[in-house]
Design a protein around this motif. Sequence first.
Motif, PDB file in Angstrom:
ATOM      1  N   TYR A 299      61.237  36.427  54.843  1.00 41.86           N
ATOM      2  CA  TYR A 299      61.643  37.818  54.652  1.00 41.86           C
ATOM      3  C   TYR A 299      60.484  38.664  54.131  1.00 41.86           C
ATOM      4  N   PRO A 300      60.119  39.705  54.850  1.00 39.09           N
ATOM      5  CA  PRO A 300      59.042  40.590  54.388  1.00 39.09           C
ATOM      6  C   PRO A 300      59.455  41.360  53.134  1.00 39.09           C
ATOM      7  N   PHE A 301      58.450  41.938  52.474  1.00 39.17           N
ATOM      8  CA  PHE A 301      58.678  42.757  51.284  1.00 39.17           C
ATOM      9  C   PHE A 301      58.507  44.233  51.647  1.00 39.17           C
ATOM     10  N   LEU A 302      59.480  45.046  51.236  1.00 37.97           N
ATOM     11  CA  LEU A 302      59.321  46.497  51.271  1.00 37.97           C
ATOM     12  C   LEU A 302      59.105  46.940  49.833  1.00 37.97           C
ATOM     13  N   MET A 303      57.878  47.337  49.513  1.00 44.22           N
ATOM     14  CA  MET A 303      57.509  47.690  48.147  1.00 44.22           C
ATOM     15  C   MET A 303      57.647  49.206  47.946  1.00 44.22           C
ATOM     16  N   GLY A 337      53.892  56.482  49.955  1.00 44.38           N
ATOM     17  CA  GLY A 337      53.379  55.475  49.039  1.00 44.38           C
ATOM     18  C   GLY A 337      54.038  54.111  49.186  1.00 44.38           C
ATOM     19  N   ASP A 338      55.218  54.034  49.840  1.00 48.34           N
ATOM     20  CA  ASP A 338      55.872  52.749  50.076  1.00 48.34           C
ATOM     21  C   ASP A 338      55.071  51.957  51.113  1.00 48.34           C
ATOM     22  N   PHE A 339      55.161  50.638  51.007  1.00 47.12           N
ATOM     23  CA  PHE A 339      54.511  49.841  52.055  1.00 47.12           C
ATOM     24  C   PHE A 339      55.324  48.596  52.395  1.00 47.12           C
ATOM     25  N   GLU A 365      53.420  39.530  42.285  1.00 43.86           N
ATOM     26  CA  GLU A 365      52.524  40.135  41.294  1.00 43.86           C
ATOM     27  C   GLU A 365      51.391  40.898  41.980  1.00 43.86           C
ATOM     28  N   LEU A 366      50.832  40.297  43.043  1.00 39.33           N
ATOM     29  CA  LEU A 366      49.778  40.980  43.791  1.00 39.33           C
ATOM     30  C   LEU A 366      50.283  42.270  44.424  1.00 39.33           C
ATOM     31  N   LEU A 367      51.491  42.217  44.984  1.00 45.51           N
ATOM     32  CA  LEU A 367      52.050  43.390  45.651  1.00 45.51           C
ATOM     33  C   LEU A 367      52.339  44.504  44.641  1.00 45.51           C
ATOM     34  N   ARG A 368      52.828  44.155  43.474  1.00 50.71           N
ATOM     35  CA  ARG A 368      53.096  45.170  42.450  1.00 50.71           C
ATOM     36  C   ARG A 368      51.800  45.780  41.924  1.00 50.71           C
ATOM     37  N   ASP A 369      50.777  44.942  41.770  1.00 49.92           N
ATOM     38  CA  ASP A 369      49.468  45.472  41.359  1.00 49.92           C
ATOM     39  C   ASP A 369      48.939  46.445  42.405  1.00 49.92           C
ATOM     40  N   SER A 370      49.200  46.153  43.641  1.00 46.36           N
ATOM     41  CA  SER A 370      48.726  47.020  44.721  1.00 46.36           C
ATOM     42  C   SER A 370      49.412  48.383  44.674  1.00 46.36           C
ATOM     43  N   ILE A 371      50.717  48.374  44.343  1.00 47.95           N
ATOM     44  CA  ILE A 371      51.439  49.644  44.184  1.00 47.95           C
ATOM     45  C   ILE A 371      50.819  50.468  43.051  1.00 47.95           C
ATOM     46  N   GLU A 372      50.565  49.798  41.914  1.00 50.05           N
ATOM     47  CA  GLU A 372      50.000  50.496  40.761  1.00 50.05           C
ATOM     48  C   GLU A 372      48.619  51.066  41.068  1.00 50.05           C
ATOM     49  N   LEU A 380      44.606  45.561  50.122  1.00 56.91           N
ATOM     50  CA  LEU A 380      45.660  44.619  49.751  1.00 56.91           C
ATOM     51  C   LEU A 380      45.533  43.313  50.537  1.00 56.91           C
ATOM     52  N   ILE A 381      45.329  43.412  51.855  1.00 55.40           N
ATOM     53  CA  ILE A 381      45.204  42.215  52.691  1.00 55.40           C
ATOM     54  C   ILE A 381      44.051  41.348  52.196  1.00 55.40           C
ATOM     55  N   LYS A 382      42.938  41.984  51.890  1.00 60.34           N
ATOM     56  CA  LYS A 382      41.774  41.225  51.404  1.00 60.34           C
ATOM     57  C   LYS A 382      42.078  40.542  50.079  1.00 60.34           C
ATOM     58  N   LYS A 383      42.777  41.244  49.171  1.00 60.79           N
ATOM     59  CA  LYS A 383      43.133  40.647  47.885  1.00 60.79           C
ATOM     60  C   LYS A 383      44.032  39.428  48.076  1.00 60.79           C
ATOM     61  N   VAL A 384      45.013  39.554  48.959  1.00 57.51           N
ATOM     62  CA  VAL A 384      45.940  38.454  49.193  1.00 57.51           C
ATOM     63  C   VAL A 384      45.206  37.247  49.762  1.00 57.51           C
ATOM     64  N   ILE A 385      44.388  37.466  50.785  1.00 59.92           N
ATOM     65  CA  ILE A 385      43.668  36.352  51.406  1.00 59.92           C
ATOM     66  C   ILE A 385      42.712  35.703  50.413  1.00 59.92           C
ATOM     67  N   ASP A 386      41.936  36.516  49.705  1.00 58.87           N
ATOM     68  CA  ASP A 386      40.980  35.963  48.741  1.00 58.87           C
ATOM     69  C   ASP A 386      41.683  35.167  47.652  1.00 58.87           C
ATOM     70  N   THR A 387      42.810  35.683  47.171  1.00 58.04           N
ATOM     71  CA  THR A 387      43.546  34.992  46.113  1.00 58.04           C
ATOM     72  C   THR A 387      44.119  33.671  46.620  1.00 58.04           C
ATOM     73  N   CYS A 388      44.636  33.670  47.840  1.00 55.44           N
ATOM     74  CA  CYS A 388      45.178  32.443  48.436  1.00 55.44           C
ATOM     75  C   CYS A 388      44.092  31.387  48.608  1.00 55.44           C
ATOM     76  N   LEU A 389      42.946  31.800  49.122  1.00 54.57           N
ATOM     77  CA  LEU A 389      41.857  30.846  49.345  1.00 54.57           C
ATOM     78  C   LEU A 389      41.293  30.343  48.027  1.00 54.57           C
ATOM     79  N   ASN A 390      41.226  31.207  47.012  1.00 57.20           N
ATOM     80  CA  ASN A 390      40.791  30.759  45.681  1.00 57.20           C
ATOM     81  C   ASN A 390      41.765  29.758  45.095  1.00 57.20           C
TER      82      ASN A 390
END
Length: 411
Positions: A299-303, A337-339, A365-372, A380-390
């Motif tokens: 299920y996707p997220f609507l933030m 501003g929604d995504f 947590e990543l998605l909420r930080d992105s909203i803020e 956002l995509i780069k943050k998610v990928i980098d965090t996953c790979l880390n």
Amino acid sequence: MAILNDLALAISGSLDSEKIMRSIISKSIRALAAEQGDITLVAENQENPTHTLVRSMISTSEYSPLHLNQNLLGWMQINKKPLMVNEPDNDSRFRNVTWDSTIHSLLSAPLMARSKLIGILTVYNKRSDQNAGFTESDQRLLSIIAAQSAQVVENARLYEEEEAFRFMRRELELASSIQKKMLPASPPKINGYAVSGINVTAQEVGGDYFDYIQMDEHRWALCLGDISGKGLPASLLMTNLQAILRGQTFHLVNPGEILKHANSQLYQSTSSEKFATLFLAIVDTSQNTIHYSSAGHDYPFLMRTDGSFERLESGGLPLGMLDGMDYDEGYIELQQGDFLFVFSDGVTDVTNIHEEMFGEKRLIELLRDSIENDDHPETLIKKVIDTCLNHCGKAKLFDDITAITLKRTLT
């Protein structure tokens, strides 16, 4: 001996394992006056140590081909020394073994390379005198032939395996290149919206898929799918799914109807164990709405801008599982501003060396930080990928990571 010199000349310099083995067999038959001969290459470190990799045989035209007895393979695996059998039915080493009635005598020698059994050279039925059988001199000669030939056979086999591996690598690299070109090279420009997507494959080719398809002036179809399985078979099915969806969005407008037709086509063109999860969203920029349906996908997220979120759950079963399925649809309205964040399970299932999954909690947590931070979708995509790979760290990436983000921008 002339036979050994002839054999050395025949097989030296060649890397064709079949040609080499046939030369060895042919010269062994001639030197030992046998009716037939064969070489059986065996696998190493197998649960079944008598598993045959390759078998090459030569028989003179007046004789029917014989088949190497599995008990002989087993004996050679244990003893790894020459074997002469002149009375098969009365040989105490092979009690309760049923031999081919046409085998009157046989001589076998191990092919040893680096102290390991790689195969067996065997000749059958002495032609000079059926009752006399093979001699000790014959056994010594076959042993010498086997000893001189084994490493040549092994080198040729390893060379062919390496060549086959190189060919497979080239094919996979080509398939990977083709697949990358089939995915969007860059995000489209959508009036009032920003969008970004990425696909990181766990292998050379992957089974995840995402796409942006313009349906008309105001509507775009955004889709993200995950094919069952991995590697080349999954990538081929992904290509098929992409073609189906692009065809369906050309003349259908409702996501549920598109998925229903796609499901039927995939069901009819694939085997029962193959299926695909898919999320399909149709964005109407004139109304700022998303009309969506999901085929068994995460299920996707609507933030929302206030930090709250919704999960988009309407849909049905994965594509290709059962024919004639209907797919429920959902509607949402996007405020400035929604995504929307759509992802494959490779995002949340990333596992580190401690077998700890990344999980949805970290993703939220990543998605909420992105909203803020009012991040652009690409950020956002780069943050998610980098965090996953880390998080994955030194662990092997098990599944493809794919994500799309669509954000309604300020106007």
